[in-house]
Design a protein around this motif. Sequence first.
Motif, PDB file in Angstrom:
ATOM      1  N   GLU A 161       6.580   6.688   1.877  1.00 52.72           N
ATOM      2  CA  GLU A 161       5.684   5.792   2.614  1.00 52.72           C
ATOM      3  C   GLU A 161       4.227   6.206   2.435  1.00 52.72           C
ATOM      4  N   ASN A 162       3.520   5.458   1.633  1.00 57.30           N
ATOM      5  CA  ASN A 162       2.091   5.639   1.412  1.00 57.30           C
ATOM      6  C   ASN A 162       1.589   4.363   0.754  1.00 57.30           C
ATOM      7  N   ASP A 163       1.137   3.424   1.571  1.00 61.24           N
ATOM      8  CA  ASP A 163       0.788   2.104   1.065  1.00 61.24           C
ATOM      9  C   ASP A 163      -0.338   2.169   0.051  1.00 61.24           C
ATOM     10  N   ALA A 164      -1.319   3.011   0.296  1.00 62.86           N
ATOM     11  CA  ALA A 164      -2.443   3.104  -0.638  1.00 62.86           C
ATOM     12  C   ALA A 164      -1.974   3.612  -2.001  1.00 62.86           C
ATOM     13  N   ARG A 165      -1.086   4.597  -1.985  1.00 63.35           N
ATOM     14  CA  ARG A 165      -0.565   5.156  -3.242  1.00 63.35           C
ATOM     15  C   ARG A 165       0.310   4.124  -3.963  1.00 63.35           C
ATOM     16  N   LYS A 166       1.149   3.414  -3.225  1.00 62.64           N
ATOM     17  CA  LYS A 166       1.972   2.368  -3.849  1.00 62.64           C
ATOM     18  C   LYS A 166       1.101   1.301  -4.496  1.00 62.64           C
ATOM     19  N   ALA A 167       0.020   0.925  -3.780  1.00 61.10           N
ATOM     20  CA  ALA A 167      -0.878  -0.098  -4.321  1.00 61.10           C
ATOM     21  C   ALA A 167      -1.565   0.398  -5.585  1.00 61.10           C
ATOM     22  N   LEU A 168      -1.941   1.679  -5.595  1.00 62.80           N
ATOM     23  CA  LEU A 168      -2.584   2.229  -6.781  1.00 62.80           C
ATOM     24  C   LEU A 168      -1.627   2.253  -7.966  1.00 62.80           C
ATOM     25  N   VAL A 169      -0.374   2.669  -7.738  1.00 63.56           N
ATOM     26  CA  VAL A 169       0.616   2.695  -8.821  1.00 63.56           C
ATOM     27  C   VAL A 169       0.864   1.284  -9.343  1.00 63.56           C
ATOM     28  N   GLN A 170       0.956   0.325  -8.444  1.00 67.70           N
ATOM     29  CA  GLN A 170       1.160  -1.055  -8.872  1.00 67.70           C
ATOM     30  C   GLN A 170      -0.036  -1.571  -9.661  1.00 67.70           C
ATOM     31  N   ARG A 171      -1.247  -1.185  -9.239  1.00 67.66           N
ATOM     32  CA  ARG A 171      -2.450  -1.601  -9.967  1.00 67.66           C
ATOM     33  C   ARG A 171      -2.456  -1.024 -11.385  1.00 67.66           C
ATOM     34  N   ILE A 172      -2.091   0.246 -11.508  1.00 69.46           N
ATOM     35  CA  ILE A 172      -2.040   0.868 -12.833  1.00 69.46           C
ATOM     36  C   ILE A 172      -1.006   0.165 -13.711  1.00 69.46           C
TER      37      ILE A 172
END
Length: 746
Positions: A161-172
Motif C-alpha cells: 500500500e503506497n498510492d504515490a509509488r503505485k502511480a509512479l510505477v504506472q507512469r513509468i
Amino acid sequence: MQQQATGYAWQFFRAGGVEQVAIRTGQDIANIASLDQKLWVALACPTRGIEFDPATLDLIDKDHDGRIRAPELIEACQWAVAQVRHPDVLTSGSDVLQLSNLDTEGASGAALHAEALRILRLLGREGASTVTLADVRERLTMLNALAFNGDGLLNPVKLPENDARKALVQRIMDLYGSAVGVDGEPGMGRAQLDAFFADVRAIHAWHAQAGQHHCVLASQAQAVAAAQALTAIQAKVEDFFARCQLAAFDARALAPLSPSVEGYALLGAQQLSLASQAIADLPLAPISADCVLPLAEGVNPAWADALHALRTHAVAPVLGGDVQVLTASQWAALKTQLAPCQAWLAAFPASPLGAMDAAEAQALLDSGEEAALQALIAHDTEEKSHGEQATALEKLIRLQRDLLRLLNNFVSFADFYNRGEAAAFQAGTLFLDGRSCDLTVDVADPGAHAMLAGLAKVYLAYCECRRGTDKRHIVAAFTAGDVDYLMVGRNGVFYDRTGQDWDATITKIIENPTSIGQAFFSPYKKFLRVVEEQVAKRAAAKQETVTSGMDSTAGKLVDMAKPATAAAPQAAARKTDVGTVAAIGVALGSISAVMVGIFGKFIELGPWIPVALLGIILAISGPSMLIAWLKLRQRSLGPILDASGWAINGRMNINLRLGGMLSQTAKRPASATLRMGDPYADGHKGRWATGGALAVVLLLALCWRMQWLDAVLPTDWQHGAPAAIAQGSVANAADATSAGDTVRDH
C-alpha cells in the motif's frame, strides 16, 4: 550423466512394411543421441495441432518457435537423464516423482532436490518422499500471485500500500513500456526504471544550466519567452528581409517578389480564414526597397499574433523602447543577442517525459523513490532462483510422464502402428458413410494442406467440424470400403480424443483408390452412372419437348375458338417419308445382324467361353485394377503430416491390412440375428422370373452347342444332326449310282 555408448545395441521392429527403432527402456532414452538421424521417422513436429500436452512441448521448445526439432529433443533427453539416478525412471509415465530418484551427487539434481523439499514444506507436507506435478504447479501458481515472484518486475497492482509509488510505477510503464511477468501481467523492470530516472537527471541538469546561457535577459523566464518568440517566426522574417534586399538591389524584382493581382483573385474565389495556409504563405508585409518590417500595422493577418509576441517578448526587452518597425540591422542584432538562449532551448533533452519543469525534476530526485524501487526489484530478483528451480522440477516431472510417449511419436511411430493406442497426430475418429476413420489430422488451412497431402495417394476427405461456436478443420483418410456415396456436403460426426462430438461436413475430396476390389467394380459403376445421366438428360429433353408441344397445341385451340377475321391457309399435313422408314428398318436389321453374328461367334468358342468372359472382364477392369495396385503400393502417411508442419524423414507406408484397420466398415455383431422379412421391400418377382428364364435359355443353348444334351435329345434335335443326315443322303445316292452302273455293265 551417463556416457553415450557408440556401439549401443538398438532394437528395431517392422510394422506395415516399415522398419523403425524400438524405444522402450531408459538406456534407449540415454543413448538417443547416438542413433543416426537418418533412422528417425520425424525430424520436427509442431507444438500445436497434435494430441499432446502443449506445456511439455513448450518446455522442450527452447527457441520458442512453435516447433520441436531433433536437437531440442536430444537435449531434453540428455538433461532429464542427468537429473536422475537411473534413466529407467523416465519410462514410468507417471507425474509423481520419487525424491530418492533424483541424482543429488550432481549440482543440478541437488538443487532440484532442495527445491522439492522447499515446495513440500511450503505446502505443509514436510517429510514427504514424493512430489507431484500438481504440487509444483500449485507452488508456481502461488509464487506468480505474489508481488515478488522472481521475474524481476514490479506490478503496480501487487505493490504494498503506497498510492504515490503505485502511480509512479504506472507512469513509468506508460511512458517507457513494460514487460510481461510469469503471472502473465505487465510489470516494470530495472531497464524501464533506469531509463526514467536517467531522463529526469538530464532534464534537471538542463534546468541547472539556465544561468550559464549568457543571454542578455537576466530572467530565465524572459529568456525562454524571447527565444521561443524568435524561433516561432524567424524563418518568415528572414524571408521578408531577403525579398526586400533583392528588391533594393533591382527594382524590377519588386513586382515578381510581391503577391500578384491574379493570386489575390484566386484567393478571393476561396472560402478564407486567418488559419488558411494560402494566407500564411504570403509575405509578412508589403515588400519595399527600404527593408523595414512593421510590427503592428500593415502586417499579414495570419502572422499578426506571432509578430506581436516577437515585439513584446524579444524586440522590446532586448532593443528597448516602443519599437514599431524592425530594420534588417536590428533583426541581425536581435538574433545575435538571443542566439545563446536559442541554443540552450535546443539542448533540452528529448524524452518521453516531455516538458518537465525544474521543480518536478528536483522533487523526483529528492523523493528517494528510485532507491526504494531498486530495492524492491532486487528483492523480487532474489526469488528468481526458486522460480527457475521450480520450473525445472516441473519440466523433469513432465518428461518423466511424457518423454517416452513423445519419442514413440517422433523418433518412431510405434503408437501409430500399435493400434491399441492412437498416435499424437491423430485427432480423433470420424463416423461417416457407414464406417469409422481413425486416421484424422487437424488442419489449419485445408487449401494449402491439400496441395501437398495429395501426394499421399490416399483418398482424403476434408471436413469442417463445428461444436457450438467452436470450429475446426480435419482431414480424414478413407483407406477401405467403397467411395460411391462420399461427396462434398455429406454430414457425419467427429469424436475428438476427449470424446466430444462435433458436427462434420465434407468440404473437399481428393480421390484415390481404396482397394483392388473397389477398383474392379469402378469402371462398371462409372458406365452405369454415365448411362443414367444420359437417360436422365434425354428424358428431360423429351419432357421439355412434349411440354412445349402441349403448350403450342393449347394455344392453337384457344386461337381456333376466337372468331376469324380472315381465313388463314392451313398448312399441308406432314406425310410420313417412306424412305426414312425404310432406312430405319435397314439400320435396325444391320444392328440385329451384327449382334447375332457376335453372339454366334461367341457361342462357337465352345470350351473357351469362360476364358473369353475372363478376358472381357480383365480388359474392362484390368487397367483400373493396375492403377489402383500401383497407387495402393505408394500410399504414405508422410505427405499428410508434412502438410501439417511435420518433417517426416521415413517412408510411412499404409498397406492394405493397415488401411483396413484404419477405416472399418459397419458389421453386424456375431451374436446378432437378422429377420429377413422386409414389409417394405420392392417387388421384383416379374423381373427375377424374366431374368431366370433368360438365364435358363442361355444355359440350354450353351449345353446344346457343346453337345452335352445329345444323349437325351431326339436325333433331329441334336447338335450336328442335320449335317449328319445330309451326309448320309449323299452317301446313299452315291451307293445307288454305283449299283446302277454295275447292273448296266452286266
